[in-house]
Write a protein that holds these residues in place. Structure first.
Motif, PDB file in Angstrom:
ATOM      1  N   THR A  57      13.048  -5.249   4.004  1.00 41.39           N
ATOM      2  CA  THR A  57      14.484  -4.993   3.883  1.00 41.39           C
ATOM      3  C   THR A  57      14.646  -3.497   3.668  1.00 41.39           C
ATOM      4  N   TRP A  58      15.353  -2.847   4.574  1.00 43.44           N
ATOM      5  CA  TRP A  58      15.559  -1.392   4.500  1.00 43.44           C
ATOM      6  C   TRP A  58      16.966  -1.098   4.014  1.00 43.44           C
ATOM      7  N   ARG A  59      17.073  -0.173   3.078  1.00 41.67           N
ATOM      8  CA  ARG A  59      18.367   0.228   2.549  1.00 41.67           C
ATOM      9  C   ARG A  59      18.435   1.749   2.465  1.00 41.67           C
ATOM     10  N   ALA A  60      19.594   2.280   2.817  1.00 46.52           N
ATOM     11  CA  ALA A  60      19.842   3.714   2.681  1.00 46.52           C
ATOM     12  C   ALA A  60      21.343   3.942   2.631  1.00 46.52           C
ATOM     13  N   ARG A  61      21.739   5.045   2.049  1.00 50.50           N
ATOM     14  CA  ARG A  61      23.167   5.348   1.973  1.00 50.50           C
ATOM     15  C   ARG A  61      23.720   5.714   3.341  1.00 50.50           C
ATOM     16  N   LEU A  62      22.912   6.487   4.117  1.00 47.29           N
ATOM     17  CA  LEU A  62      23.295   6.871   5.469  1.00 47.29           C
ATOM     18  C   LEU A  62      22.192   6.490   6.449  1.00 47.29           C
ATOM     19  N   GLU A  63      22.554   6.267   7.698  1.00 44.35           N
ATOM     20  CA  GLU A  63      21.601   5.780   8.691  1.00 44.35           C
ATOM     21  C   GLU A  63      20.437   6.733   8.916  1.00 44.35           C
ATOM     22  N   ASP A  64      20.685   8.061   8.824  1.00 43.96           N
ATOM     23  CA  ASP A  64      19.618   9.013   9.111  1.00 43.96           C
ATOM     24  C   ASP A  64      18.766   9.353   7.888  1.00 43.96           C
ATOM     25  N   HIS A  65      19.015   8.706   6.757  1.00 44.52           N
ATOM     26  CA  HIS A  65      18.177   8.906   5.576  1.00 44.52           C
ATOM     27  C   HIS A  65      16.861   8.145   5.705  1.00 44.52           C
ATOM     28  N   LEU A  66      15.851   8.602   4.948  1.00 41.81           N
ATOM     29  CA  LEU A  66      14.567   7.897   4.939  1.00 41.81           C
ATOM     30  C   LEU A  66      14.741   6.474   4.429  1.00 41.81           C
ATOM     31  N   GLY A  67      15.450   6.297   3.352  1.00 42.22           N
ATOM     32  CA  GLY A  67      15.720   4.959   2.835  1.00 42.22           C
ATOM     33  C   GLY A  67      14.544   4.352   2.095  1.00 42.22           C
ATOM     34  N   THR A  68      14.761   3.146   1.593  1.00 46.42           N
ATOM     35  CA  THR A  68      13.727   2.420   0.857  1.00 46.42           C
ATOM     36  C   THR A  68      13.466   1.070   1.504  1.00 46.42           C
ATOM     37  N   PHE A  69      12.241   0.604   1.345  1.00 45.86           N
ATOM     38  CA  PHE A  69      11.844  -0.726   1.799  1.00 45.86           C
ATOM     39  C   PHE A  69      11.600  -1.626   0.591  1.00 45.86           C
ATOM     40  N   VAL A  70      12.040  -2.864   0.707  1.00 51.96           N
ATOM     41  CA  VAL A  70      11.527  -3.944  -0.132  1.00 51.96           C
ATOM     42  C   VAL A  70      10.641  -4.770   0.784  1.00 51.96           C
ATOM     43  N   VAL A  71       9.381  -4.941   0.388  1.00 53.43           N
ATOM     44  CA  VAL A  71       8.369  -5.533   1.269  1.00 53.43           C
ATOM     45  C   VAL A  71       7.926  -6.886   0.739  1.00 53.43           C
ATOM     46  N   GLU A  72       7.861  -7.862   1.641  1.00 46.50           N
ATOM     47  CA  GLU A  72       7.342  -9.186   1.309  1.00 46.50           C
ATOM     48  C   GLU A  72       6.205  -9.517   2.278  1.00 46.50           C
ATOM     49  N   PRO A  73       5.051  -9.944   1.766  1.00 48.47           N
ATOM     50  CA  PRO A  73       3.919 -10.229   2.649  1.00 48.47           C
ATOM     51  C   PRO A  73       4.162 -11.459   3.515  1.00 48.47           C
ATOM     52  N   VAL A  74       3.703 -11.381   4.752  1.00 47.91           N
ATOM     53  CA  VAL A  74       3.743 -12.516   5.676  1.00 47.91           C
ATOM     54  C   VAL A  74       2.326 -12.945   6.031  1.00 47.91           C
ATOM     55  N   ARG A  75       1.511 -11.978   6.459  1.00 48.82           N
ATOM     56  CA  ARG A  75       0.140 -12.312   6.848  1.00 48.82           C
ATOM     57  C   ARG A  75      -0.733 -11.065   6.731  1.00 48.82           C
ATOM     58  N   SER A  76      -1.854 -11.212   6.062  1.00 50.58           N
ATOM     59  CA  SER A  76      -2.824 -10.117   5.987  1.00 50.58           C
ATOM     60  C   SER A  76      -3.836 -10.269   7.113  1.00 50.58           C
ATOM     61  N   ARG A  77      -4.198  -9.155   7.711  1.00 52.50           N
ATOM     62  CA  ARG A  77      -5.231  -9.185   8.753  1.00 52.50           C
ATOM     63  C   ARG A  77      -6.509  -8.498   8.278  1.00 52.50           C
ATOM     64  N   THR A  78      -6.529  -8.114   7.007  1.00 52.50           N
ATOM     65  CA  THR A  78      -7.660  -7.364   6.470  1.00 52.50           C
ATOM     66  C   THR A  78      -8.944  -8.176   6.498  1.00 52.50           C
ATOM     67  N   ALA A  79      -8.889  -9.430   6.072  1.00 55.82           N
ATOM     68  CA  ALA A  79     -10.097 -10.251   5.974  1.00 55.82           C
ATOM     69  C   ALA A  79     -10.771 -10.431   7.328  1.00 55.82           C
ATOM     70  N   ALA A  80      -9.975 -10.492   8.395  1.00 50.83           N
ATOM     71  CA  ALA A  80     -10.527 -10.738   9.734  1.00 50.83           C
ATOM     72  C   ALA A  80     -11.313  -9.553  10.266  1.00 50.83           C
ATOM     73  N   VAL A  81     -11.043  -8.347   9.749  1.00 54.55           N
ATOM     74  CA  VAL A  81     -11.679  -7.159  10.325  1.00 54.55           C
ATOM     75  C   VAL A  81     -12.642  -6.454   9.373  1.00 54.55           C
ATOM     76  N   MET A  82     -12.584  -6.736   8.098  1.00 51.10           N
ATOM     77  CA  MET A  82     -13.358  -5.953   7.135  1.00 51.10           C
ATOM     78  C   MET A  82     -14.856  -6.017   7.361  1.00 51.10           C
ATOM     79  N   ASN A  83     -15.358  -7.123   7.864  1.00 42.30           N
ATOM     80  CA  ASN A  83     -16.790  -7.260   8.102  1.00 42.30           C
ATOM     81  C   ASN A  83     -17.151  -7.105   9.579  1.00 42.30           C
TER      82      ASN A  83
END
Length: 242
Positions: A57-83
């Motif tokens: 979820t991205w929020r900012a006061r103006l469209e051209d601002h960097l803004g902030t993210f609220v992040v929720e995990p869906v799927r990690s791909r780390t385990a599949a590639v680490m080894n």
């Protein structure tokens, strides 16, 4: 301003004492960055890994601002590639190439769908390197550097296409190449979408796509292609020699 979307994390860098600037390739909003508060905490660090699928979820006061993210995990791909060194290198190449090629905040639905499919194959399917090669073809097409591999540029023949013109990106047959054969790029069958491929053929294909990616790089300010792509190809070549 606020929107919600899903995407794959491309990069994470520290911002201040506790936050991180996270870059995500999203389906509807393209390549987009935002600040994640507490992004370097023990809770969020495992979530904020390149290649991970997240809801943002991205929020900012103006469209051209960097803004902030609220992040929720869906799927990690780390385990599949680490080894799997090659798969990890491939993941780094994918995220680096997306950051390199795609303009910020511009949706690219076809590239997004293809990229998510490719990321899901890493460390899981044996055919992911072939899929990566074809993904580079798609990326070139999206950026206006599509290759025409349908027929020979010289004779018009559909048969025995084994070269690509480095100038036009069009296929050339054995007969059509003539004395210019040593100046043309290789066209392995895997680039034509015909069956699987041995590592040597994949490397030939990556040489050809690399040539046109370098032409694209000139258009993007004459920048070198990401080192992550070079490292991936070097590692793939070593597996061929071994």
């Amino acid at each position: 301003m606020e929107w919600r979307d899903q995407g794959a994390i491309l990069s994470v860098r520290k911002h201040g004492e506790t936050s991180a600037i996270v870059e995500v390739f999203t389906g509807m909003h393209g390549r987009h960055s935002g600040v994640v508060r507490g992004g370097i905490s023990r809770k969020l660090t495992p979530v904020l890994q390149p290649g991970s699928q997240v809801e943002v979820t991205w929020r900012a006061r103006l469209e051209d601002h960097l803004g902030t993210f609220v992040v929720e995990p869906v799927r990690s791909r780390t385990a599949a590639v680490m080894n799997d060194r090659l798969a990890l290198s491939g993941l780094n190449a994918i995220t680096a190439m997306l950051r390199f090629c795609l303009p910020e905040r511009e949706p690219h639905a076809q590239v997004y769908a293809g990229s998510i499919q490719l990321l899901d194959m890493l460390g899981v399917s044996r055919d992911w390197v072939l899929a990566y090669l074809r993904w580079e073809l798609m990326l070139l097409e999206e950026m206006g550097f599509a290759l025409d591999l349908s027929r020979c540029a010289v004779t018009g023949s559909f048969d025995d296409l084994i070269y690509v013109s480095p100038r036009t990106g069009r296929a050339v047959s054995r007969a059509g190449a003539g004395d210019w054969a040593d100046k043309l790029l290789p066209l392995p069958l895997c680039l034509l979408g015909q069956g699987g491929a041995e590592t040597g053929e994949l490397l030939q294909g990556l040489t050809t796509t690399g040539h046109f990616l370098n032409l694209l790089a000139q258009d993007l300010g004459n920048r070198p292609l990401p080192d992550a792509r070079n490292r991936f190809i070097d590692l793939l070549a070593r597996t061929e020699r071994d």
